[in-house]
Design a protein around this motif. Structure first.
Motif, mmCIF file in Angstrom:
data_model
loop_
_atom_site.group_PDB
_atom_site.id
_atom_site.type_symbol
_atom_site.label_atom_id
_atom_site.label_comp_id
_atom_site.label_asym_id
_atom_site.label_seq_id
_atom_site.Cartn_x
_atom_site.Cartn_y
_atom_site.Cartn_z
ATOM 1 N N TYR A 103 0.901 -1.167 0.000
ATOM 2 C CA TYR A 103 0.000 0.000 0.000
ATOM 3 C C TYR A 103 0.928 1.203 0.000
ATOM 4 O O TYR A 103 1.575 1.495 1.011
ATOM 5 N N GLY B 204 -2.408 -9.963 6.978
ATOM 6 C CA GLY B 204 -2.319 -9.834 5.524
ATOM 7 C C GLY B 204 -3.305 -10.709 4.761
ATOM 8 O O GLY B 204 -3.176 -10.887 3.549
ATOM 9 N N LYS B 205 -4.320 -11.205 5.442
ATOM 10 C CA LYS B 205 -5.275 -12.119 4.795
ATOM 11 C C LYS B 205 -6.137 -11.383 3.768
ATOM 12 O O LYS B 205 -6.278 -11.828 2.626
ATOM 13 N N THR B 206 -6.698 -10.247 4.200
ATOM 14 C CA THR B 206 -7.541 -9.485 3.273
ATOM 15 C C THR B 206 -6.707 -8.955 2.112
ATOM 16 O O THR B 206 -7.157 -8.962 0.956
ATOM 17 N N GLU C 288 -13.897 -13.563 6.131
ATOM 18 C CA GLU C 288 -14.487 -13.612 7.468
ATOM 19 C C GLU C 288 -16.014 -13.617 7.470
ATOM 20 O O GLU C 288 -16.651 -12.730 8.031
ATOM 21 N N GLN D 70 -10.508 -15.910 11.484
ATOM 22 C CA GLN D 70 -9.754 -15.852 12.734
ATOM 23 C C GLN D 70 -10.284 -16.904 13.683
ATOM 24 O O GLN D 70 -9.650 -17.236 14.679
#
Ligand code: ATP
Length: 235
Positions: A16, A44-46, A161, A193
Motif C-alpha cells: 500500500y 495480511g489475509k484481506t 471472514e 480468525q
C-alpha cells in the motif's frame, strides 16, 4: 501425477503505497477444496484476497488461475475468469430487495446458478426475497453476499471472514452453506480468525503471519496443533 492447482500463488508481494505488506506468500488450492487462511488482525489475509482479485495495483510475484497468469490483468478481467470475492463488509444494497441484490453482479462465466436455485440454497432468503436489504439480520446479509456471487458463474469463491460478528447458531448455518457449496463443486478460500469454525468446514489451513505463510495444517491435524494455533492466533 497430482492435477495442477486451480489457484497457485507464488512469491506474492504487495504494497500500500510505500508500505510493504505481503512478503512472498506461497500457497495453492486445488479444484473442489475448501482452504482457509488463518491469522490474526493485520496478518495480511484481506490483502491476499485483494491481490488475487486484482484491486491492489502494486503486486509482484505470480498468481496462476486455471494455469493462467493473472498478475498484470485488470480486476474486471480477473473476475471474468471466474473468481468471486465476498468482502468482509458484505456490500449489500440496503434499498434493494433480496432478489434485486442477487440480480446485481454481472454474469461473468457460464455455469452460474439461477436466482431460484440460489434462493433454494438459502431458505431464509427465500422467505425474504421481496424484503429490502436493510430488513435483513447480519446472518441473512452474509448469506445474501455469498448468494450473490453464485449467480456470476465464478467457480473460485473468496470469502472474507463470513462469520464475523455473527451468533453461533448463524455461524452453524454459514458452515452448512459452505459444505453445500463444496458438494456442488465450488472451490473456496476462506479467511478466518475463528479456527473452531474453520475446522468444521475446511480441508486444509494456511497460517498467515506478517505477510507470509508460516504453517500449513491438514484439517485432520488441527487438534494436534491446537497449542501452536493458539500462539499464532493470540487466543
Ligand atoms: P484483518 O482481519 O484486520 O482484515 P488481515 O490479516 O486481513 O487482518 P490486512 O487487512 O490484509 O490484514 O492488513 C495487512 C496489513 O496491511 C496491516 O498492517 C494493515 O494495517 C495494512 N493495511 C491494510 N489496508 C491498508 C491500506 N488501505 N493502506 C495501508 N495499509 C493497509
Amino acid at each position: 501425477e497430482a492435477p495442477a492447482p486451480l489457484l497457485a500463488v507464488r512469491d506474492l508481494h504487495a504494497w500500500y503505497g510505500e508500505s510493504h505488506v505481503l512478503h512472498g506468500m506461497d500457497f495453492e488450492v486445488r479444484a473442489g477444496e475448501v482452504v482457509t487462511l488463518l491469522g490474526r488482525n493485520g496478518a495480511g489475509k484481506t490483502t491476499t484476497m485483494k491481490s488475487i482479485i486484482g484491486v491492489l495495483p502494486q503486486r509482484r510475484g505470480s498468481i496462476m488461475f486455471e494455469g493462467r497468469e493473472t498478475i498484470g490483468l485488470p480486476s474486471r478481467r480477473i473476475a471474468r475468469l471466474g473468481i468471486g470475492y465476498c468482502p468482509e463488509e458484505r456490500g449489500i444494497f440496503a434499498s434493494l430487495s433480496v432478489r434485486e441484490n442477487l440480480m446485481l453482479p454481472p454474469v461473468v462465466k457460464p455455469g452460474g446458478l439461477p436466482v431460484e436455485d440460489i434462493l433454494a440454497l438459502f431458505p431464509n432468503l427465500k422467505e425474504r426475497a421481496a424484503s429490502q436489504g436493510t430488513k435483513l439480520s447480519g446472518g441473512e446479509q452474509q448469506m445474501l453476499a455469498i448468494g450473490r456471487i453464485l449467480r456470476t458463474g465464478a467457480n473460485l469463491l473468496l470469502l472474507d471472514e463470513p462469520t464475523e460478528g455473527l451468533a453461533p447458531v448463524i455461524i452453524g448455518e454459514i458452515g452448512r452453506t459452505i459444505a453445500a457449496l463444496k458438494r456442488r463443486g465450488f472451490t473456496i478460500i476462506l479467511v478466518e480468525q475463528n479456527f473452531r469454525f474453520a475446522a468444521t468446514v475446511a480441508d486444509r489451513h494456511y497460517v498467515v503471519e506478517q505477510g507470509r505463510i508460516v504453517d500449513r495444517i491438514a484439517n485432520a491435524d488441527l487438534e494436534a496443533n491446537i497449542d501452536k494455533l493458539h500462539a499464532y492466533l493470540g487466543v
